[in-house]
Design an enzyme around this catalytic site. Structure first.
Site, PDB file in Angstrom:
ATOM      1  N   LYS A 264      81.300  60.938  -5.322  1.00 16.33           N
ATOM      2  CA  LYS A 264      80.037  60.761  -4.591  1.00 16.33           C
ATOM      3  C   LYS A 264      80.008  61.698  -3.389  1.00 16.33           C
ATOM      4  CE  LYS A 264      77.526  57.353  -1.716  1.00 16.33           C
ATOM      5  NZ  LYS A 264      77.415  55.943  -1.283  1.00 16.33           N
ATOM      6  N   LYS A 276      69.405  52.186   7.732  1.00 20.10           N
ATOM      7  CA  LYS A 276      70.549  51.417   8.233  1.00 20.10           C
ATOM      8  C   LYS A 276      70.398  51.141   9.721  1.00 20.10           C
ATOM      9  CE  LYS A 276      74.113  53.251   5.103  1.00 20.10           C
ATOM     10  NZ  LYS A 276      74.521  51.980   4.486  1.00 20.10           N
ATOM     11  N   ARG A 350      74.908  55.072  -6.336  1.00 19.34           N
ATOM     12  CA  ARG A 350      74.840  54.821  -7.778  1.00 19.34           C
ATOM     13  C   ARG A 350      73.781  55.686  -8.444  1.00 19.34           C
ATOM     14  NH1 ARG A 350      73.745  48.562  -6.638  1.00 19.34           N
ATOM     15  NH2 ARG A 350      74.953  49.124  -4.792  1.00 19.34           N
TER      16      ARG A 350
END
Ligand code: BES
Ligand code: MN
Ligand code: ZN
Length: 507
Positions: A264, A276, A350
């Site tokens: 990643k 965030k 993902r």
């Protein structure tokens, strides 16, 4: 830093000029030296051992791995500083712990050359590799963005022990590991404006100077042609162009199926529109820790040149909020053709990995291991000690867990029951990109599994292990040791002539 292996006895090692002599001291040696001690290792070192005896008897060397007795100007030692460091039962993990403690204590401006004696009975040979890695690890300094970078004081480490083919191999493994881990640390530690996807690609291209290494870098147009809709969706909120990096190491024959490592490479994770909180957001520069460990592993492999094929794949981009950024509820089509409802733009890892996993299938790999700082849930579950290991393939899971033990870079297998995928159901796409709050590390792995088909696949969630927070904030270089060990073990098993126990008949 320079490492040298010298076949020396204790007596010879204690005569070497150096700033420090460190003795790896296993627990079984009695504190009533030297009377019961015989054997070639002690010969000629009687004066040193006699000098030590009263100190040991008086309990100056505390019990406990890593505990040390430090003496200056010991009459029987040429080095100014003598360090006895406890290495427990002499096992790999104990030696590592002891050596880390010893080298941390030797982080002094006046200590430039250290002789480490690893020849006491009961000290495992892997001590060589452990000492090399520990010396580097405890003296590593980040320099890239400092106007006045400090330099390492430690220049030279001499490893003294009986010479053997195995110890020479362990020394080269140690040196390659250090080089790979330091490359991983360097890139993970760099702030996002000094480690953009393009800069990461440039770093990968530098690996192309090694024999058997070729590097391909794809940009936005190539990735669009491949139909990587999930990866492109994450990148679209950033003005930094994405990069899809493919590193080929061809140490094996052409026909041999490669090990594929997927990392990643989110160079900064703001969370996107699902932004965030501000506190500690700076740490999201480490969100390419998986990519950094793939780079580091390939660098170590390129230095060691094992007879195996390895491919490193790094999807890299930023995750930013922007007028063009993906929005919660957007549906994208992945390279596999499966559609995804992006319910939370912060579950971006993902999304970039799923397309990279689909791409990996074209190499008909022997195994695919993805490495990602994927979930905060994994940090909650396993902390910073063990990486999360997920795989439906028992053999692959065992190999990775064993490599982690061997390399002292631990992981822990987590479950993958299909029930954990329930929450990924969506009314508007083939799947959502997040499930409920519980079991978040596992539902993330279940998401990835939907893109692995029949591939022998494993996923390492390194969110807790790739870096340290707090005052010692920084990259750990993990899981480079685990991955390098896995690749070396695979290369060794390929080299073995086919045995009676054929792999075609499991059980
Ligand atoms: N990069 C983070 C995971 C992470 C969090 C790594 C903390 C290290 C420390 C990842 O992209 C992320 O944001 N994951 C979310 C997933 C959630 C939205 C389902 C998380 O873990 O909160
Ligand atoms: Mn995120
Ligand atoms: Zn992330």
């Amino acid at each position: 830093m320079d490492f040298e292996l010298k076949p020396l006895t204790l007596a010879q090692a204690s005569e070497l000029p150096a700033d420090a002599l460190a003795l790896a001291w296993p627990d079984h040696l009695p504190d009533t030296l030297p009377t019961p001690l015989t054997g070639p290792w002690a010969q000629g070192a009687e004066a040193l051992l006699a000098w030590l005896q009263p100190l040991l008897k008086a309990g100056e060397l505390d019990a406990g791995t890593g505990k040390q007795l430090v003496a200056l100007a010991c009459p029987a030692v040429a080095a100014r500083r003598l360090v006895l460091v406890r290495v427990g039962d002499g096992s790999a993990s104990a030696v590592r712990k002891g050596m880390l403690a010893a080298f941390s204590g030797l982080k002094l401006p006046q200590v430039k050359k250290v002789v480490v004696f690893l020849g006491l009975p009961g000290v495992n040979e892997v001590a060589v590799r452990a000492a090399v890695v520990a010396a580097a690890e405890s003296t590593y300094l980040y320099t890239a963005t400092l106007s006045k970078p400090k330099a390492r004081h430690l220049h030279k480490v001499v490893l003294a022990l009986p010479d053997s083919e195995r110890s020479r191999q362990l020394l080269s493994e140690g040196k390659a590991l250090v080089s790979g881990m330091e490359l991983a640390k360097e890139w993970a530690n760099r702030p996002a404006n000094h480690a953009t996807p393009s800069m990461l690609a440039d770093a990968a291209e530098k690996l192309g100077k090694h024999p058997h290494v070729k590097v391909e870098v794809l940009g936005p147009k190539d990735v669009a042609k491949l139909g990587m809709g999930a990866f492109m969706a994450v990148a679209q909120g950033s003005s930094e162009p994405l990069r899809f990096i493919v590193i080929h190491y061809s140490g094996g024959s052409k026909a041999q199926a490669p090990v594929v490592l997927v990392g990643k490479g989110i160079t900064f994770d703001t969370g996107g529109i699902s932004i965030k909180p501000a506190a500690e957001m700076d740490e999201m520069k480490f969100d390419m820790g998986g990519a950094a460990s793939v780079l580091g592993t390939l660098q170590a492999v390129a230095l060691l040149q094992p007879r195996i094929n390895v491919i490193g794949i790094i999807p890299s981009c930023e995750n930013m909020p922007d007028g063009r950024a993906i929005k919660p509820g957007d549906v994208v089509t992945s390279m596999s053709g499966q559609t995804i409802e992006i319910l939370n733009t912060d579950a971006e890892g993902r999304l970039i990995l799923c397309d990279a996993l689909t791409y990996a299938a074209r190499f008909k790999p022997a195994s695919v291991v993805d490495v990602a700082t994927l979930t905060g849930a994994c940090v909650v579950a396993l902390g910073g000690v063990r990486s999360g290991l997920f795989s439906p393939d028992d053999a692959l899971a065992h190999k990775l867990a064993a490599a982690g033990e061997q390399a002292q870079d631990l992981c822990w297998r987590m479950p993958l029951d299909d029930e954990y995928a329930e929450g990924l159901k969506s009314n508007f796409a083939d799947m959502g990109n997040v499930a409920g709050r519980t079991g978040g590390a596992i539902s993330a792995a279940k998401f990835l599994q939907k893109f692995t088909g029949e591939l022998p696949w494993a996923h390492l969630d390194i969110a807790g292990t790739a870096w340290k927070s707090g005052p010692a904030k920084g990259s750990t270089g993990r899981p480079v040791p685990l991955l390098v060990q896995y690749v070396l073990n695979e290369a060794a098993s390929l080299a073995q002539p086919p045995s009676g126990k054929s792999k075609k008949h499991p059980g």
